[in-house]
Design an enzyme around this catalytic site. Structure first.
Site: not given
Ligand code: IMP
Ligand code: MG
Length: 177
Positions: A44-45, A100-101, A104, A133, A154-155, A161, A167
């Site tokens: 949803k992000g 994507e939002d 990370d 990030k 964490f944002v 969210d 959101r």
């Molecule tokens: P990754 O697989 O670790 O790159 O994480 C990606 C997903 O984790 C994102 O699509 C978000 O849904 C969630 N996420 C990662 N960091 C944050 C944050 O700081 N706030 C909220 N959601 C996050």
């Molecule tokens: Mg996401």
């Protein structure tokens, strides 16, 4: 430093987000040069970012929406992709932009890119994330386009969210620890 009523610190204001989206859209428009694309919004992000970004894109485009049913480390082994109202076969032979939002660890992005490449035949595949990030990365994934590089905090807000909440904020914020 602005602190809001809900005790969040503002990291990126709504105005800064909108300004950056315009410059990003300019770069993206330049790359595709009028050629049709399919924009895939990762729910949803990325919903806020996607709807604001596409308003500034100038090529013919279709929007699709997908959702991942598991997150984080499980992604590589048990990740599932659901598509909504969607015919992801639409992307066969087309240029595709995943929106994507945040990236990370990079595991979600890696999973998604592999999923699309293994199941469909896009002519071209690019990845655009509002936030990056960089310091948290566990693989070598880098987005083709991103809005802002941020610290490993964490944002929330503008689609992102905390257990489903926040959101709706028009800015990106974080909790002071
Ligand atoms: P990754 O697989 O670790 O790159 O994480 C990606 C997903 O984790 C994102 O699509 C978000 O849904 C969630 N996420 C990662 N960091 C944050 C944050 O700081 N706030 C909220 N959601 C996050
Ligand atoms: Mg996401």
């Amino acid at each position: 430093m602005i602190t809001t009523a809900n005790n969040l610190k503002v990291m990126i204001t709504g105005e800064q987000i909108q300004e950056r989206i315009k410059t990003l859209a300019y770069e993206i428009n330049d790359y595709y040069n009028g050629e049709e694309i399919v924009v895939i919004c990762v729910l949803k992000g990325a919903v806020m970012f996607t709807v604001d970004l596409v308003k500034h894109l100038n090529m013919p485009l279709k929007m699709e929406f997908i959702k991942l049913s598991s997150y984080g480390n499980e992604m590589t082994s048990s990740g599932k992709v659901q598509s909504f109202g969607a015919h992801l076969e639409e992307i066969n032979g087309k240029k595709v932009l995943i929106v994507e939002d945040i990236i990370d660890t990079g595991l979600t992005a890696e999973f998604l890119i592999n999923h699309i490449k293994e199941n469909y035949k896009p002519k071209d595949l690019k990845f655009c994330s509002l936030l990056n990030k960089k310091a948290s990365r566990k693989n070598s994934i880098e987005p083709d386009y991103y809005g802002f590089e941020i610290d490993s905090k964490f944002v929330v807000g503008y689609g992102l969210d905390d257990e489903g909440y926040n959101r709706n904020l028009n800015y990106i914020g974080y909790k002071e620890v």
